[in-house]
Design a protein around this motif. Structure first.
Motif, PDB file in Angstrom:
ATOM      1  N   GLU A  14       0.824  -1.209   0.000  1.00 11.54           N
ATOM      2  CA  GLU A  14       0.000   0.000   0.000  1.00 11.54           C
ATOM      3  C   GLU A  14       0.860   1.260   0.000  1.00 11.54           C
ATOM      4  O   GLU A  14       0.379   2.370   0.195  1.00 11.54           O
ATOM      5  CB  GLU A  14      -0.930   0.005   1.227  1.00 11.54           C
ATOM      6  N   GLY A  15       2.148   1.098  -0.196  1.00  8.50           N
ATOM      7  CA  GLY A  15       3.055   2.236  -0.109  1.00  8.50           C
ATOM      8  C   GLY A  15       3.499   2.719  -1.464  1.00  8.50           C
ATOM      9  O   GLY A  15       2.752   2.663  -2.434  1.00  8.50           O
ATOM     10  N   PHE A  16       4.765   3.177  -1.540  1.00  7.26           N
ATOM     11  CA  PHE A  16       5.249   3.681  -2.818  1.00  7.26           C
ATOM     12  C   PHE A  16       6.448   2.880  -3.274  1.00  7.26           C
ATOM     13  O   PHE A  16       7.138   2.236  -2.478  1.00  7.26           O
ATOM     14  CB  PHE A  16       5.564   5.183  -2.737  1.00  7.26           C
ATOM     15  N   ASP A  17       6.657   2.940  -4.581  1.00  9.65           N
ATOM     16  CA  ASP A  17       7.711   2.147  -5.197  1.00  9.65           C
ATOM     17  C   ASP A  17       9.028   2.877  -5.056  1.00  9.65           C
ATOM     18  O   ASP A  17       9.117   4.072  -5.314  1.00  9.65           O
ATOM     19  CB  ASP A  17       7.372   1.972  -6.678  1.00  9.65           C
ATOM     20  N   THR A  72      10.974  -7.632 -13.790  1.00  8.48           N
ATOM     21  CA  THR A  72      10.360  -8.923 -14.092  1.00  8.48           C
ATOM     22  C   THR A  72       8.952  -8.757 -14.658  1.00  8.48           C
ATOM     23  O   THR A  72       8.120  -9.662 -14.532  1.00  8.48           O
ATOM     24  CB  THR A  72      10.299  -9.835 -12.847  1.00  8.48           C
ATOM     25  N   CYS A  73       8.659  -7.610 -15.245  1.00  8.48           N
ATOM     26  CA  CYS A  73       7.371  -7.344 -15.883  1.00  8.48           C
ATOM     27  C   CYS A  73       6.225  -7.285 -14.882  1.00  8.48           C
ATOM     28  O   CYS A  73       5.060  -7.452 -15.256  1.00  8.48           O
ATOM     29  CB  CYS A  73       7.028  -8.377 -16.965  1.00  8.48           C
ATOM     30  N   ALA A  74       6.518  -7.103 -13.591  1.00  8.90           N
ATOM     31  CA  ALA A  74       5.463  -6.965 -12.594  1.00  8.90           C
ATOM     32  C   ALA A  74       5.061  -5.500 -12.519  1.00  8.90           C
ATOM     33  O   ALA A  74       5.908  -4.624 -12.381  1.00  8.90           O
ATOM     34  CB  ALA A  74       5.949  -7.461 -11.233  1.00  8.90           C
ATOM     35  N   VAL A  75       3.753  -5.258 -12.632  1.00  9.01           N
ATOM     36  CA  VAL A  75       3.227  -3.890 -12.656  1.00  9.01           C
ATOM     37  C   VAL A  75       2.417  -3.672 -11.390  1.00  9.01           C
ATOM     38  O   VAL A  75       1.610  -4.520 -11.005  1.00  9.01           O
ATOM     39  CB  VAL A  75       2.316  -3.694 -13.889  1.00  9.01           C
ATOM     40  N   HIS A  76       2.649  -2.571 -10.712  1.00 11.66           N
ATOM     41  CA  HIS A  76       1.881  -2.324  -9.498  1.00 11.66           C
ATOM     42  C   HIS A  76       1.745  -0.835  -9.224  1.00 11.66           C
ATOM     43  O   HIS A  76       2.381  -0.018  -9.878  1.00 11.66           O
ATOM     44  CB  HIS A  76       2.533  -3.051  -8.310  1.00 11.66           C
ATOM     45  N   ALA A  77       0.931  -0.515  -8.230  1.00 10.03           N
ATOM     46  CA  ALA A  77       0.618   0.883  -7.916  1.00 10.03           C
ATOM     47  C   ALA A  77       1.643   1.471  -6.954  1.00 10.03           C
ATOM     48  O   ALA A  77       2.322   0.752  -6.225  1.00 10.03           O
ATOM     49  CB  ALA A  77      -0.771   0.956  -7.292  1.00 10.03           C
ATOM     50  N   ASN A 110      -6.420  -4.731 -12.254  1.00  5.74           N
ATOM     51  CA  ASN A 110      -5.233  -5.541 -11.976  1.00  5.74           C
ATOM     52  C   ASN A 110      -4.169  -4.778 -11.193  1.00  5.74           C
ATOM     53  O   ASN A 110      -3.502  -5.319 -10.319  1.00  5.74           O
ATOM     54  CB  ASN A 110      -4.635  -6.052 -13.281  1.00  5.74           C
ATOM     55  N   VAL A 111      -4.021  -3.515 -11.548  1.00  9.24           N
ATOM     56  CA  VAL A 111      -2.954  -2.755 -10.943  1.00  9.24           C
ATOM     57  C   VAL A 111      -3.295  -2.376  -9.501  1.00  9.24           C
ATOM     58  O   VAL A 111      -2.419  -2.100  -8.686  1.00  9.24           O
ATOM     59  CB  VAL A 111      -2.642  -1.530 -11.840  1.00  9.24           C
ATOM     60  N   ARG A 112      -4.569  -2.389  -9.179  1.00 13.20           N
ATOM     61  CA  ARG A 112      -5.003  -2.040  -7.822  1.00 13.20           C
ATOM     62  C   ARG A 112      -4.862  -3.211  -6.845  1.00 13.20           C
ATOM     63  O   ARG A 112      -4.937  -3.029  -5.630  1.00 13.20           O
ATOM     64  CB  ARG A 112      -6.473  -1.597  -7.834  1.00 13.20           C
ATOM     65  N   ARG A 113      -4.700  -4.414  -7.374  1.00 15.13           N
ATOM     66  CA  ARG A 113      -4.502  -5.570  -6.479  1.00 15.13           C
ATOM     67  C   ARG A 113      -3.214  -5.396  -5.691  1.00 15.13           C
ATOM     68  O   ARG A 113      -2.228  -4.919  -6.248  1.00 15.13           O
ATOM     69  CB  ARG A 113      -4.324  -6.838  -7.304  1.00 15.13           C
ATOM     70  N   PRO A 114      -3.183  -5.866  -4.435  1.00 12.45           N
ATOM     71  CA  PRO A 114      -1.912  -5.808  -3.702  1.00 12.45           C
ATOM     72  C   PRO A 114      -0.843  -6.575  -4.491  1.00 12.45           C
ATOM     73  O   PRO A 114      -1.070  -7.702  -4.907  1.00 12.45           O
ATOM     74  CB  PRO A 114      -2.222  -6.524  -2.385  1.00 12.45           C
TER      75      PRO A 114
END
Ligand SMILES: Nc1nc2c(c(=O)[nH]1)N[C@H]1C(S)=C(S)[C@@H](COP(=O)(O)OP(=O)(O)OC[C@H]3O[C@@H](n4cnc5c(=O)[nH]c(N)nc54)[C@H](O)[C@@H]3O)O[C@H]1N2
Ligand SMILES: Nc1nc2c(c(=O)[nH]1)N[C@H]1C(S)=C(S)[C@@H](COP(=O)(O)OP(=O)(O)OC[C@H]3O[C@@H](n4cnc5c(=O)[nH]c(N)nc54)[C@H](O)[C@@H]3O)O[C@H]1N2
Ligand SMILES: [Mo]
Length: 789
Positions: A57-60, A534-539, A601-605
């Motif tokens: 839930e934080g930042f990258d 590794t092609c993982a996309v997240h928020a 998809n991007v909103r999933r943890p």
């Protein structure tokens, strides 16, 4: 422009040389993280940022593109020393205000080091330098956008403008940016990738049909053998050491191939475990090959030849999925061992021992970074890694694969979003369908071609979405002169850097919010998304209040430049995108392959993983429809007597051109950066002593320029004979603009052929007849190119 980090505020006389450290991380890393964090941010901000760094839930983290573990498996402190430094650098309490710019002329700022510039803190207001002015002054946002729009509209052709991207921009900002640039009418979208993993992208595209890593995090944990080639993870991807430690605990063997015995390759003291804090740490590498610079193609072909000889091959995989095996087999079988041992500096026994590790592993992960991508034959080198992976069926299998470890935290995502001067046709088709305009089809300029275009008067406008172009690019003097030729330079930045001081006729600095900061727009709080290696996309959601109430987000700036330049041409709803980034993500979901359902998809943890045909189903979208073996002749880099090959690399205390400080702890360098690491026999053979001060000259026959970087202290170091090393960006003046990798046009920052001469003193006048050691060429021009301003 001065000699970079020799500004008047830093004295290299403080330089201290200590023994190399034999381990990475450990308690010192924790202490340094905390010290820097508290100095820059204070207690409250330190807690607010570091505990949210890389959490679901934080930042990258904006440092590197290393992936995060699954949400359930993250540490409370899921960051490294250099991540903490990156956060401190951005979340600092220092501010560069309009009063600061009024006190310091541009010439005055330019007399300071890059480190000092960074320490002045976050830029608080949009600033402009008007034609002929000596200072930056504040400007309203509306006026800034009107100036930019006016300048762009006045160009004879959209192709006279250059739109650079550094790899920190979010997917949302990058998508909006490339959309604007293409709607404006050009593909001139160079990016830092052109100087970074471009050779990887080109090579893997041709070999396996996609330019990205074919592994996920679990593959690293499950590998039997991990090859670390041309990479210094202890400094540049420190969280990778935790993953390597876990792999070792699962039984992996690690082979490192690097001219230098980098601390993290040897031993790792994981600060997250008691053993790492007080114990002896984990010995990471089982075998280390101290390869000479640029020896990798020969080494990899020697490996290939042995695997063929031993028939340690996956014939079923080769038959079913590949083409070109027979030609490759014949080519490597005929490898000339004399050439191999000479170019690698390794013995046949060493190479054979290492090849047995490959033979005995049925799940190998190959990792690499800049040590392989920044040579003239880099594309061939990386195709040779792919050859080995194909020969043993190490693609699309658990615990195995190709793992180019990306640099900037979102450099891979930016490419996915269309930041590319050579966009594939299908991407443009999708853009056309979604936005109902005809995007330009001709290729644009990459980084090197952009510099040429500005130099040659073919481009008059430069905009940087992040980055520090003049310091990051090769041939500093040439690049600086090219930028100065332009009518306007615009930088979207968080902090002051050298590129703001090497201005076009008009120059703008547009201050932006960073990853650590909250981004509230008309529809409420926003988040952004990013893609890792590794092609993982997240928020990513920033926790802090912005550094100044006058900051705009990158999306805000880009969409407002678009409005000021192309207005409502094509009816693109820039305001809607700015007000709610979900509107951008909706477009992404319809334009970018693999991003269907993006918003959900991007909103999933933990986000989602983009499709990767070779990894997912051993499908290869190459020209032939199969994975392709490549045959590459070994070209030996010609190094005349008295010359060395120089690699330009990172210290432990910098992020690219951002100099955090002067402590390259692992290599024992404290208090300075102008050092050249050399083998002791080279030092003696060239007639020098350890500690001598030298100037460095490039050997480059292709043009008449004399390239020189002055005042480097020789450090006797454990590096192979003929292979020297010094820090980037101080050595960028030595990298010739036209010396680039075949096929990818990436500057050859890791193989610069140089000669050395005793330094004539800080501002000593160089003359053509100085006692340059071993040089068999003469200076043709006046070698005093150092003070450009
Ligand atoms: N803290 C921190 N993290 C960073 C960065 C940073 O500056 N600071 N930069 C980010 C970026 S953009 C990138 S691209 C990555 C860069 O990450 P790295 O690629 O690890 O960075 P470099 O310092 O360029 O190190 C190159 C390594 O390759 C080795 N090498 C050089 N030439 C050769 C060769 O010919 N053969 C072999 N086998 N090895 C060679 C060098 O000895 C060195 O260990 O890190 C990212 N992460
Ligand atoms: N000789 C030599 N040259 C090299 C290399 C090498 O190894 N040797 N490496 C190459 C590589 S791998 C790379 S990736 C390039 C890097 O090239 P760049 O990406 O152009 O350089 P950086 O130093 O990463 O950019 C730092 C600047 O970005 C700005 N910035 C920081 N955060 C943000 C943000 O959130 N938003 C915006 N808009 N701006 C921000 C700050 O003003 C900071 O000064 O350099 C290349 N050049
Ligand atoms: Mo990079």
């Amino acid at each position: 422009m001065r000699h970079h980090d020799e500004g008047r505020d830093h004295d290299e006389a403080d330089l201290e040389i200590r023994p190399q450290e034999d381990h990475a991380a450990g308690p010192t890393a924790v202490a340094v993280s905390m010290k820097r964090s508290l100095e820059h941010m204070g207690m409250r901000r330190t807690a607010e940022t570091l505990l949210r760094l890389n959490q679901a839930e934080g930042f990258d983290c904006m440092s590197c593109a290393w992936p995060d573990p699954d949400p359930g498996h993250r540490h409370k402190a899921e960051f490294c020393e250099n991540g903490a430094k990156a956060v401190a650098e951005e979340a600092t309490r220092s501010r560069a205000t309009p009063e600061f710019f009024a006190r310091h002329s541009i010439a005055d700022l330019d007399s300071h080091s890059e480190h000092w510039l960074g320490q002045q803190g976050r830029i608080t207001h949009p600033m402009v330098k008007r034609p002929g002015a000596t200072h930056y002054e504040p400007i309203d946002w509306d006026d800034a956008f009107a100036l930019i729009g006016g300048q762009l509209k006045a160009l004879d052709s959209p192709d006279e403008a250059i739109f650079y991207t550094s790899g920190r921009a979010s997917n949302e900002a990058a998508f909006a940016y490339q959309l604007f640039v293409r709607a404006f009418g050009t593909n001139n979208l160079p990016d830092c990738s052109n100087m970074c993993h471009e050779s990887t992208s080109i090579a893997l595209q041709e070999s396996i049909g996609i330019g990205k890593a074919s592994v996920v995090m679990e593959d690293v944990y499950d590998a039997k053998l991990i090859v670390l080639q041309g990479q210094n993870p202890g400094t540049n991807h420190p969280r990778m050491l935790s993953a390597l430690e876990k792999a070792k605990q699962n039984g992996a063997t690690i082979l490192s191939i690097n001219p230098l015995c980098e601390a993290g390759l040897v031993n790792f003291k994981n600060p997250q475990t008691p053993r790492g804090m007080v114990g002896s740490g984990t010995d990471l590498s089982d075998m280390h090959l101290p390869i000479a610079l640029n020896g990798d193609l020969a080494l990899l072909q020697a490996f290939g030849s042995l695997l063929v000889e031993w028939d340690a091959l996956d014939h079923a995989f080769i038959d079913q999925y590949t083409i070109g095996f027979e030609s490759w087999k014949q080519h490597v079988a005929a490898v000339d061992w004399d050439v191999v041992t000479e170019t690698t500096g390794l013995s046949r026994e060493q190479i054979t021992d290492a090849a047995t590790l490959l033979r005995d592993s049925d799940a190998t992960v190959f990792c690499w970074a800049m040590g392989l991508t920044q040579h003239r034959n880099s594309v061939a080198i990386i195709k040779e890694i792919a050859n080995l992976a194909l020969a043993q069926g190490n693609i699309g299998k658990r615990g195995a694969g190709l793992f180019p470890v990306r640099g900037h935290s979102n450099v891979q995502g930016d490419r996915t979003m269309g930041i590319w001067e050579r966009p594939p046709g299908h991407f443009l088709d999708a853009l056309q369908k979604e936005f109902r305009f005809d995007p330009p089809r001709a290729n644009g300029y990459d980084t090197v071609d952009s510099i040429r275009a500005m130099r040659d008067g073919k481009a008059h406008f430069f905009l940087g979405l992040g980055g520090n172009f003049v310091q990051a690019a090769p041939d500093t003097e040439v690049t600086a002169a090219a930028l100065r030729e332009t009518r306007m330079t615009v930088h979207i930045s968080t902090k002051i850097n050298r590129s703001h001081l090497v201005c076009g006729e008009t120059a703008l600095i547009l201050p932006t919010k960073g990853r650590t900061e909250k981004d509230v727009q008309a529809s409420g709080p926003q988040f952004v998304s990013v893609e890792d290696s590794t092609c993982a996309v997240h928020a990513s959601r920033g926790p802090l209040d912005p550094a100044s109430p006058h900051l705009e987000s990158e999306v805000g700036i880009v969409t407002r430049i678009a409005e000021a330049t192309i207005g409502d041409r094509y009816g693109i709803d820039w305001k809607g995108m700015r007000d709610d980034y979900a509107n951008i993500r909706l477009h992404i979901s319809r334009v970018v392959p693999g991003c269907e359902g993006y918003e959900v998809n991007v909103r999933r943890p933990g986000g989602f993983i983009l499709p990767h045909p070779p990894r997912d189903s051993r499908t290869f979208e190459t020209r032939s429809g199969r994975a392709e073996f490549a045959v590459s002749p070994i070209e030996v880099l010609q190094v005349p007597p008295g010359h060395l090959i120089l690699q330009t690399l990172r210290s432990h205390d910098q992020f690219n051109t951002t100099i955090y400080g002067y402590s390259d702890r692992y290599r024992g360098i404290e208090g300075g950066r102008r050092v050249i690491f050399m083998h002791r026999d080279d030092i003696a053979a060239l007639g020098f002593d350890n500690g001598d001060m030298v100037d460095l000259f490039t050997r480059w026959d292709a043009d008449e320029r004399v390239r020189c970087a002055q005042n480097f202290r020789i450090v006797d170091y454990d590096t192979p004979r003929g292979s020297a090393a010094a820090y980037y960006p101080e050595t960028n003046p030595l990298v010739p603009l036209d010396s680039t990798a075949l096929g990818s046009n990436c500057p050859t920052s890791k193989s610069v052929v140089i000669s050395l001469a005793r330094a004539k003193g800080r501002d000593g006048n160089q003359t053509g007849d100085q006692d340059e050691v071993g040089a068999d060429w003469t200076h043709k021009a006046d070698p005093e190119p150092h003070h450009l301003s």
